[in-house]
Design an enzyme around this catalytic site. Structure first.
Site, PDB file in Angstrom:
ATOM      1  CB  CYS A 160      56.518 110.714-102.396  1.00  0.00           C
ATOM      2  SG  CYS A 160      55.881 112.337-102.842  1.00  0.00           S
ATOM      3  NE  ARG A 180      54.809 105.934 -98.674  1.00  0.00           N
ATOM      4  CZ  ARG A 180      55.661 106.056 -97.639  1.00  0.00           C
ATOM      5  NH1 ARG A 180      55.701 105.090 -96.753  1.00  0.00           N
ATOM      6  NH2 ARG A 180      56.431 107.085 -97.505  1.00  0.00           N
ATOM      7  CD1 TRP A 230      49.049 112.323-102.769  1.00  0.00           C
ATOM      8  CD2 TRP A 230      49.971 113.344-101.020  1.00  0.00           C
ATOM      9  NE1 TRP A 230      48.040 112.740-101.951  1.00  0.00           N
ATOM     10  CE2 TRP A 230      48.569 113.366-100.874  1.00  0.00           C
ATOM     11  CE3 TRP A 230      50.749 113.926-100.046  1.00  0.00           C
ATOM     12  CZ2 TRP A 230      47.934 113.944 -99.787  1.00  0.00           C
ATOM     13  CZ3 TRP A 230      50.117 114.501 -98.943  1.00  0.00           C
ATOM     14  CH2 TRP A 230      48.723 114.516 -98.832  1.00  0.00           C
ATOM     15  CG  ASN A 278      58.509 111.371 -99.294  1.00  0.00           C
ATOM     16  OD1 ASN A 278      57.666 112.243 -99.458  1.00  0.00           O
ATOM     17  ND2 ASN A 278      58.293 110.250 -98.651  1.00  0.00           N
ATOM     18  N   GLY A 279      59.217 114.994 -99.770  1.00  0.00           N
ATOM     19  CA  GLY A 279      59.366 116.175 -98.916  1.00  0.00           C
ATOM     20  C   GLY A 279      59.120 117.431 -99.731  1.00  0.00           C
ATOM     21  CD  GLU A 311      38.850 106.412 -84.964  1.00  0.00           C
ATOM     22  OE1 GLU A 311      39.256 107.589 -85.005  1.00  0.00           O
ATOM     23  OE2 GLU A 311      39.226 105.539 -85.770  1.00  0.00           O
ATOM     24  CE  LYS A 326      39.121 105.017 -89.200  1.00  0.00           C
ATOM     25  NZ  LYS A 326      39.856 105.833 -88.279  1.00  0.00           N
ATOM     26  CD  GLU A 335      40.018 108.015 -92.072  1.00  0.00           C
ATOM     27  OE1 GLU A 335      41.046 108.432 -92.621  1.00  0.00           O
ATOM     28  OE2 GLU A 335      40.006 107.528 -90.938  1.00  0.00           O
ATOM     29  CG  HIS A 349      24.842 123.369 -74.750  1.00  0.00           C
ATOM     30  ND1 HIS A 349      24.328 124.285 -73.855  1.00  0.00           N
ATOM     31  CD2 HIS A 349      25.094 122.249 -74.033  1.00  0.00           C
ATOM     32  CE1 HIS A 349      24.316 123.758 -72.640  1.00  0.00           C
ATOM     33  NE2 HIS A 349      24.776 122.528 -72.711  1.00  0.00           N
ATOM     34  CE  LYS A 396      47.989 103.449 -91.877  1.00  0.00           C
ATOM     35  NZ  LYS A 396      46.673 103.411 -91.177  1.00  0.00           N
TER      36      LYS A 396
END
Ligand code: AGP
Length: 615
Positions: free
Chosen positions: A2, A27, A74, A100-101, A488, A492, A495, A511, A610
């Protein structure tokens, strides 16, 4: 995650709050709202969806007043809906809150308040906060918003950032921070002050900011900010001068923040090195680490804790610190660390890597380290963030604001910072000769230019994206210090383009994963010239023998590889130890170019935030 913005001063509050919320859009959110006090009454406007919907509502039903609070939500408790959007108002109409939380004990509080006759208008946990404040205002806090809030929040469990207004006290806003549910920044202006959950929301309005610590609250008036702890004792917080400017937080000529940040890396790498290498005496300087020589020598072990991209950066850092400082290094996920009862002691250092400095799992790992008396360091990008202030010492990435949800320049900056840390520890522990240190410092000096050359592959990568953007699965292979780069690269791609992608150590193919290879699963192989080059060529041949399509990241001048791989992206030659910083560049660009082709919301990918401040 949020977003919160508050304003109190002489200007109209609504435009300032709406603009601030707009700068927090990255965000991720699903609804938004604003409350303003005018002529003794609280006016609220809320809507679901993007901010444009709230702006339309405010245009339709204007809001006058010079004190207000706003929020982008959010959803955690309660579906994204107008009645669940913040701000929430108390039943008696006196108080209004944004939050927020997560109120972990909201069910019992809601039941308790309902039994006292309180009627709830939403399905959110947040609404119990404002009803609780109203209850304390009526019983004993004398109606004062600061005192009522201070008493009320003692009954909440969980991590919170809360901002409150009281209809009868339009000369103040109250902000509270408990735990790590995202920061609370108090921006200091002239006859006006601001509250925000993150710096970009108010950076254009002021660069002087106070950051609340967990367990602190602020009473913000137009000409005065009073900070206290939850016991009511006054606190004198530091005032930070934020160097970021609004321009650097804006997209500039780029279509997306992510592309701007990818191309910003020669500058951000320069800035993360700046001031930390004395090239004249060929020494590394890390004063913010507060690490005396004898402590460096006494260290037995270093544990790196981080999440997501920052975790992959830590996997690279392990190579630096073990090879150069001869120190045992473990790397662990922030979300796993505290649940394995880790063995730590005063000769162990824990290094948290976190761009936002607010990732709740990483902060919880730091608390675990603190509780077990380990030395606590952090590598952080966000100035004034919890992970910066909690640590015994820190290294600021100095990468500038990273707005795109997909982390790019923070990844390379944090790798460079670990290279600096490894060299610093090697200096202090005497594990490298001066000649060796000088050679590594030369590597550092070359990095910005080498990254700039790697960025020149973008047109070629765009052509590859035209060909590969409709595939449904990708495999990324790397070996040795470039295995984390494969992880990584896969992250990228997945996402921001929503394509399934896996990163794998190349040696593991036989394997199991090799069973997956066919013409429908492109393989991206990091095969630059290094100690495991021949092994990588063999992997490429094995993938090709099974009908796989191979995209190789290879060293300029390596013509042989063109006969092995279907497509080659060349990067400039570089010493193996710094190759991850260079080899990741085409992978960042490939993920971006494919996502653009797929029309994805690159800067705000679905379901992502974010900074992940909820568990
Ligand atoms: C990376 O692109 C993702 N956005 C995510 O994995 C991120 O790296 C992770 O959430 C950690 O964030 P932090 O560095 O701010 O702690």
């Amino acid at each position: 995650m949020c977003g919160i913005v508050g304003y109190i001063g002489e200007q109209e509050a609504a435009p300032i709050i709406l603009d601030g919320l707009g700068r927090l859009e990255y965000r991720g959110y699903d609804s938004a709202g604003i409350a303003v006090i005018h002529d003794g009454s609280i006016q609220i406007r809320r809507d679901v969806g993007k901010l444009i919907n709230l702006r339309k509502r405010v245009t339709e039903y204007p809001l006058a007043g010079s004190v207000g609070i706003g929020h982008t939500r959010w959803a955690t408790h309660g579906a994204p809906a107008e009645h669940n959007a913040h701000p929430h108002i108390s039943m008696d109409g006196e108080f209004v809150v944004v939050h927020n939380g997560i109120v972990e004990n909201y069910r019992e509080l809601r039941d308790e308040l309902t039994a006292e006759g309180v009627h709830f208008n939403s399905d959110t946990d947040t609404e119990v906060i404002v009803q609780l404040i109203a209850r304390f205002a009526q019983n004993g806090a004398g109606g004062d918003v600061t005192e009522a809030t201070r008493h009320a929040v003692q009954h909440l469990r969980g991590a919170h950032a809360i901002v409150v207004m009281n209809r009868k006290q339009p000369d103040r806003i109250v902000a509270v921070r408990i735990g790590n549910a995202g920061g609370v920044a108090i921006g200091l202006g002239d006859n006006e002050n601001f509250v925000a959950s993150d710096i970009p929301a108010i950076i254009e309005l002021t660069r002087r900011m106070i950051f609340l610590e967990s367990g602190q609250m602020a009473t913000v008036q137009p000409r005065k900010v009073s900070v206290q702890n939850l016991q009511g004792q006054p606190v004198s917080p530091a005032v930070h001068q934020i160097p970021w400017d609004a321009v650097s937080a804006a997209k500039g000529e780029y279509q997306h923040f992510m592309l701007k940040e990818i191309f910003d890396q020669p500058r951000s790498i320069t800035d993360t090195i700046r001031g930390r290498v004395d090239f004249e005496h060929e020494r590394v300087l890390l004063p913010e680490l507060h690490m005396p020589s004898e402590a460096a020598k006494a260290l037995h072990r270093l544990v790196i804790v981080a999440c997501g991209t920052s975790y992959y950066s830590g996997l690279v850092g392990k190579f630096f610190i073990e090879q150069l400082a001869r120190l045992i290094v473990e790397v662990d996920y922030g979300s796993e660390f505290r649940y394995r009862d880790p063995l730590l002691d005063s000769n162990t250092a824990v290094l948290a890597i976190t761009q936002s400095g607010e990732t709740v799992d990483t902060l919880a790992a730091m608390e675990e380290a603190r509780g077990k008396k380990a030395l606590l360091w952090s590598i952080v990008n966000a100035i004034g963030s919890q992970a910066m202030r909690e640590a015994d010492g820190y290294i600021m990435m100095n990468a500038g604001p990273e707005i795109g949800v997909a982390s790019t320049k923070a990844f390379t900056a944090s790798i460079v910072d670990q290279y600096l840390l490894a060299l610093y520890l090697a200096q202090e522990r005497g594990t490298l000769s001066q000649v060796e240190i000088s050679a590594h410092l030369h590597n550092l000096a070359r990095l910005p230019d080498l990254v700039g050359q790697a960025l020149e592959s973008y047109p070629q990568v765009q052509a590859l994206a035209a060909h590969f953007h409709n595939y449904r699965d990708f495999l990324f292979l790397g070996r040795g210090i470039n295995y984390p780069v494969a992880l990584e690269g896969a992250l990228k791609l997945k996402e921001i383009s929503y394509i399934h992608a896996e990163g794998y150590p190349a040696g593991e193919m036989k394997h199991g994963p090799i069973a997956l290879i066919d013409e429908n699963m492109p393989v991206v192989a990091i095969a630059t010239k290094d100690a495991v080059y021949d092994k990588m060529i063999s992997q490429i041949e094995q993938a090709k023998a099974r009908g796989g399509i191979v995209i190789a990241v290879a060293t300029e001048g390596d013509n042989a590889i063109a006969e092995k791989a279907d497509h080659v992206i060349f990067v400039p030659p570089s010493p193996e130890i710094i190759s991850p910083v260079i080899n990741v560049i085409p992978l960042q660009l490939l993920a971006y170019a494919i996502a653009i082709r797929r029309g994805a919301d690159v800067d705000q990918p679905r379901n992502l935030a974010k900074s992940v401040t909820v568990e």
